[in-house]
Design a protein around this motif. Structure first.
Motif, PDB file in Angstrom:
ATOM      1  N   PHE A   1       4.460 -24.658  -2.420  1.00 44.73           N
ATOM      2  CA  PHE A   1       5.081 -23.775  -3.417  1.00 44.73           C
ATOM      3  C   PHE A   1       6.108 -22.867  -2.749  1.00 44.73           C
ATOM      4  CE2 PHE A   1       5.265 -19.661  -5.571  1.00 44.73           C
ATOM      5  CZ  PHE A   1       5.617 -20.039  -6.850  1.00 44.73           C
ATOM      6  N   LYS A   2       5.724 -22.274  -1.642  1.00 51.99           N
ATOM      7  CA  LYS A   2       6.596 -21.335  -0.912  1.00 51.99           C
ATOM      8  C   LYS A   2       7.884 -22.029  -0.460  1.00 51.99           C
ATOM      9  CE  LYS A   2       6.065 -18.087   2.928  1.00 51.99           C
ATOM     10  NZ  LYS A   2       6.406 -16.855   2.253  1.00 51.99           N
ATOM     11  N   THR A   3       7.757 -23.267  -0.022  1.00 47.87           N
ATOM     12  CA  THR A   3       8.931 -24.036   0.430  1.00 47.87           C
ATOM     13  C   THR A   3       9.812 -24.441  -0.753  1.00 47.87           C
ATOM     14  OG1 THR A   3       7.653 -24.914   2.271  1.00 47.87           O
ATOM     15  CG2 THR A   3       9.660 -26.092   1.706  1.00 47.87           C
ATOM     16  N   GLN A   4       9.183 -24.976  -1.788  1.00 46.84           N
ATOM     17  CA  GLN A   4       9.941 -25.477  -2.935  1.00 46.84           C
ATOM     18  C   GLN A   4      10.522 -24.368  -3.810  1.00 46.84           C
ATOM     19  OE1 GLN A   4      10.422 -28.704  -1.967  1.00 46.84           O
ATOM     20  NE2 GLN A   4      10.124 -29.321  -4.068  1.00 46.84           N
ATOM     21  N   TYR A   5       9.787 -23.256  -3.934  1.00 48.69           N
ATOM     22  CA  TYR A   5      10.144 -22.236  -4.919  1.00 48.69           C
ATOM     23  C   TYR A   5      10.200 -20.830  -4.314  1.00 48.69           C
ATOM     24  CZ  TYR A   5       8.616 -26.162  -7.792  1.00 48.69           C
ATOM     25  OH  TYR A   5       8.451 -27.403  -8.331  1.00 48.69           O
TER      26      TYR A   5
ATOM     27  N   GLU B   1       8.937 -17.038  -5.820  1.00 50.45           N
ATOM     28  CA  GLU B   1       7.869 -16.209  -5.258  1.00 50.45           C
ATOM     29  C   GLU B   1       8.300 -14.753  -5.107  1.00 50.45           C
ATOM     30  OE1 GLU B   1       4.519 -16.103  -1.756  1.00 50.45           O
ATOM     31  OE2 GLU B   1       6.407 -17.113  -1.338  1.00 50.45           O
ATOM     32  N   GLN B   2       9.567 -14.539  -4.806  1.00 47.94           N
ATOM     33  CA  GLN B   2      10.074 -13.169  -4.634  1.00 47.94           C
ATOM     34  C   GLN B   2      10.169 -12.403  -5.952  1.00 47.94           C
ATOM     35  OE1 GLN B   2      10.237 -12.520  -1.440  1.00 47.94           O
ATOM     36  NE2 GLN B   2       9.884 -14.700  -1.117  1.00 47.94           N
ATOM     37  N   ARG B   3      10.118 -13.119  -7.068  1.00 47.37           N
ATOM     38  CA  ARG B   3      10.376 -12.494  -8.374  1.00 47.37           C
ATOM     39  C   ARG B   3       9.148 -12.329  -9.252  1.00 47.37           C
ATOM     40  NH1 ARG B   3      15.775 -15.587 -10.373  1.00 47.37           N
ATOM     41  NH2 ARG B   3      15.536 -14.219 -12.185  1.00 47.37           N
ATOM     42  N   VAL B   4       8.035 -12.935  -8.875  1.00 52.19           N
ATOM     43  CA  VAL B   4       6.853 -12.875  -9.745  1.00 52.19           C
ATOM     44  C   VAL B   4       5.681 -12.239  -9.003  1.00 52.19           C
ATOM     45  CG1 VAL B   4       7.607 -14.909 -11.046  1.00 52.19           C
ATOM     46  CG2 VAL B   4       5.989 -15.182  -9.174  1.00 52.19           C
ATOM     47  N   PRO B   5       4.783 -11.579  -9.746  1.00 50.94           N
ATOM     48  CA  PRO B   5       3.607 -10.975  -9.109  1.00 50.94           C
ATOM     49  C   PRO B   5       2.718 -12.042  -8.459  1.00 50.94           C
ATOM     50  CG  PRO B   5       3.836 -10.238 -11.402  1.00 50.94           C
ATOM     51  CD  PRO B   5       4.836 -11.326 -11.187  1.00 50.94           C
ATOM     52  N   GLN B   6       2.036 -11.651  -7.384  1.00 49.54           N
ATOM     53  CA  GLN B   6       1.203 -12.589  -6.638  1.00 49.54           C
ATOM     54  C   GLN B   6       0.061 -13.166  -7.478  1.00 49.54           C
ATOM     55  OE1 GLN B   6       1.843 -13.895  -3.305  1.00 49.54           O
ATOM     56  NE2 GLN B   6       3.688 -13.186  -4.337  1.00 49.54           N
ATOM     57  N   TYR B   7      -0.475 -12.388  -8.432  1.00 49.47           N
ATOM     58  CA  TYR B   7      -1.561 -12.938  -9.251  1.00 49.47           C
ATOM     59  C   TYR B   7      -1.061 -14.114 -10.089  1.00 49.47           C
ATOM     60  CZ  TYR B   7      -0.037 -10.738 -13.667  1.00 49.47           C
ATOM     61  OH  TYR B   7       0.656 -10.387 -14.792  1.00 49.47           O
ATOM     62  N   MET B   8       0.246 -14.129 -10.419  1.00 51.67           N
ATOM     63  CA  MET B   8       0.806 -15.254 -11.167  1.00 51.67           C
ATOM     64  C   MET B   8       0.974 -16.483 -10.270  1.00 51.67           C
ATOM     65  SD  MET B   8       3.572 -13.655 -13.771  1.00 51.67           S
ATOM     66  CE  MET B   8       3.031 -12.617 -15.125  1.00 51.67           C
TER      67      MET B   8
ATOM     68  N   TYR C   1      -0.841 -20.043 -10.913  1.00 49.58           N
ATOM     69  CA  TYR C   1      -0.104 -21.304 -10.851  1.00 49.58           C
ATOM     70  C   TYR C   1      -0.805 -22.286  -9.904  1.00 49.58           C
ATOM     71  CZ  TYR C   1       3.673 -24.593  -9.785  1.00 49.58           C
ATOM     72  OH  TYR C   1       4.413 -25.731  -9.596  1.00 49.58           O
ATOM     73  N   LEU C   2      -1.311 -21.744  -8.782  1.00 54.29           N
ATOM     74  CA  LEU C   2      -1.985 -22.588  -7.787  1.00 54.29           C
ATOM     75  C   LEU C   2      -3.430 -22.902  -8.166  1.00 54.29           C
ATOM     76  CD1 LEU C   2      -0.644 -20.861  -4.547  1.00 54.29           C
ATOM     77  CD2 LEU C   2       0.104 -23.054  -5.523  1.00 54.29           C
ATOM     78  N   GLY C   3      -3.954 -22.204  -9.186  1.00 57.15           N
ATOM     79  CA  GLY C   3      -5.325 -22.456  -9.613  1.00 57.15           C
ATOM     80  C   GLY C   3      -6.365 -21.784  -8.725  1.00 57.15           C
ATOM     81  N   ILE C   4      -5.968 -20.666  -8.089  1.00 55.84           N
ATOM     82  CA  ILE C   4      -6.888 -19.921  -7.222  1.00 55.84           C
ATOM     83  C   ILE C   4      -6.875 -18.450  -7.630  1.00 55.84           C
ATOM     84  CG2 ILE C   4      -6.642 -21.527  -5.278  1.00 55.84           C
ATOM     85  CD1 ILE C   4      -4.633 -19.587  -4.010  1.00 55.84           C
ATOM     86  N   THR C   5      -7.780 -17.681  -7.066  1.00 54.56           N
ATOM     87  CA  THR C   5      -7.803 -16.247  -7.359  1.00 54.56           C
ATOM     88  C   THR C   5      -6.764 -15.541  -6.501  1.00 54.56           C
ATOM     89  OG1 THR C   5      -9.439 -15.719  -5.658  1.00 54.56           O
ATOM     90  CG2 THR C   5     -10.286 -16.329  -7.856  1.00 54.56           C
TER      91      THR C   5
ATOM     92  N   SER D   1      -4.487 -13.937  -1.148  1.00 56.17           N
ATOM     93  CA  SER D   1      -4.304 -12.891  -0.121  1.00 56.17           C
ATOM     94  C   SER D   1      -4.885 -13.338   1.215  1.00 56.17           C
ATOM     95  CB  SER D   1      -4.954 -11.578  -0.553  1.00 56.17           C
ATOM     96  OG  SER D   1      -4.266 -11.041  -1.647  1.00 56.17           O
ATOM     97  N   LYS D   2      -6.054 -13.990   1.183  1.00 58.90           N
ATOM     98  CA  LYS D   2      -6.678 -14.503   2.422  1.00 58.90           C
ATOM     99  C   LYS D   2      -5.795 -15.565   3.072  1.00 58.90           C
ATOM    100  CE  LYS D   2     -11.548 -13.730   1.327  1.00 58.90           C
ATOM    101  NZ  LYS D   2     -12.826 -14.367   0.990  1.00 58.90           N
ATOM    102  N   ILE D   3      -5.266 -16.463   2.244  1.00 62.97           N
ATOM    103  CA  ILE D   3      -4.390 -17.532   2.767  1.00 62.97           C
ATOM    104  C   ILE D   3      -3.163 -16.902   3.432  1.00 62.97           C
ATOM    105  CG2 ILE D   3      -2.809 -19.386   2.088  1.00 62.97           C
ATOM    106  CD1 ILE D   3      -4.877 -20.131  -0.107  1.00 62.97           C
ATOM    107  N   LYS D   4      -2.557 -15.925   2.763  1.00 65.81           N
ATOM    108  CA  LYS D   4      -1.360 -15.282   3.311  1.00 65.81           C
ATOM    109  C   LYS D   4      -1.685 -14.534   4.613  1.00 65.81           C
ATOM    110  CE  LYS D   4       1.788 -13.902   0.259  1.00 65.81           C
ATOM    111  NZ  LYS D   4       2.405 -13.163  -0.844  1.00 65.81           N
TER     112      LYS D   4
END
Length: 192
Positions: free
Chosen positions: A156-160, A164-171, A175-179, A184-187
């Motif tokens: 997602f980060k590579t393609q879009y 990512e810079q324009r939408v809140p992280q919860y969105m 989209y990814l189907g995770i909490t 936050s843990k992945i990042k």
């Protein structure tokens, strides 16, 4: 003026005569939506397909438990609608909501057919756009089945990255189907 970015977009794919451009202008409309406004609401019929001149939209559905599931984002030079509802003129399964003030060029269901009859090249363009959307949708399904959440996020980060810079992280998490906590843990892992 309102149609200029739309016409520039079309010009990348097909050549239109001045007469065809005039016909296209007279059979499409410009509309501005405010941040938070819905272009389509779940259960209503999608009456327009929208080319985004400026702004950002999300396409999502709300399940029986009231949980929001984001299916797509759309930004400048992308299309936004519940395409299934638009094509079938049946009630929409999805909501399309503006995350920013959003300007669009709209095609109504009736005018789109008129445009296709008068400018066959436009039907070819729309077929190609739908093919691209289908390929992207299938790729997303395969990624959901085969990639870890971390790899889905990296994809997602590579393609879009511009989204990512324009939408809140919860969105992004939805989209990814995770909490959002798992995102936050992945990042945090990626920073290490």
């Amino acid at each position: 003026m309102q149609h200029s970015s739309f016409l520039n977009y079309i010009d990348k794919y097909i050549d239109l005569t001045e007469k065809e451009i005039d016909f296209l202008r007279s059979n499409t409309s410009y509309k501005k939506y405010l941040k938070g406004e819905y272009i389509v609401q779940q259960g209503t019929i999608c009456k327009h397909t929208n080319f985004i001149i400026s702004g950002c939209t999300i396409n999502f559905y709300i399940d029986q438990k009231g949980q929001e599931h984001i299916v797509t984002f759309a930004i400048e030079n992308w299309w936004s609608a519940d395409i299934s509802s638009f094509i079938t003129q049946a009630p929409s399964d999805f909501n399309v909501k503006c995350l920013e003030d959003t300007e669009v060029i709209q095609f109504t269901y009736q005018n789109q057919d008129k445009i296709f009859q008068h400018i066959p090249k436009m039907e070819t363009l729309f077929r190609k756009l739908l093919e691209k959307a289908l390929v992207a949708s299938q790729k997303r399904i395969v990624n959901n089945f085969s990639l870890s959440a971390k790899d889905q996020y990296l994809y997602f980060k590579t393609q879009y990255s511009n989204i990512e810079q324009r939408v809140p992280q919860y969105m992004v998490a939805s989209y990814l189907g995770i909490t959002k906590e798992f995102l936050s843990k992945i990042k945090a892992q990626l920073v290490k």
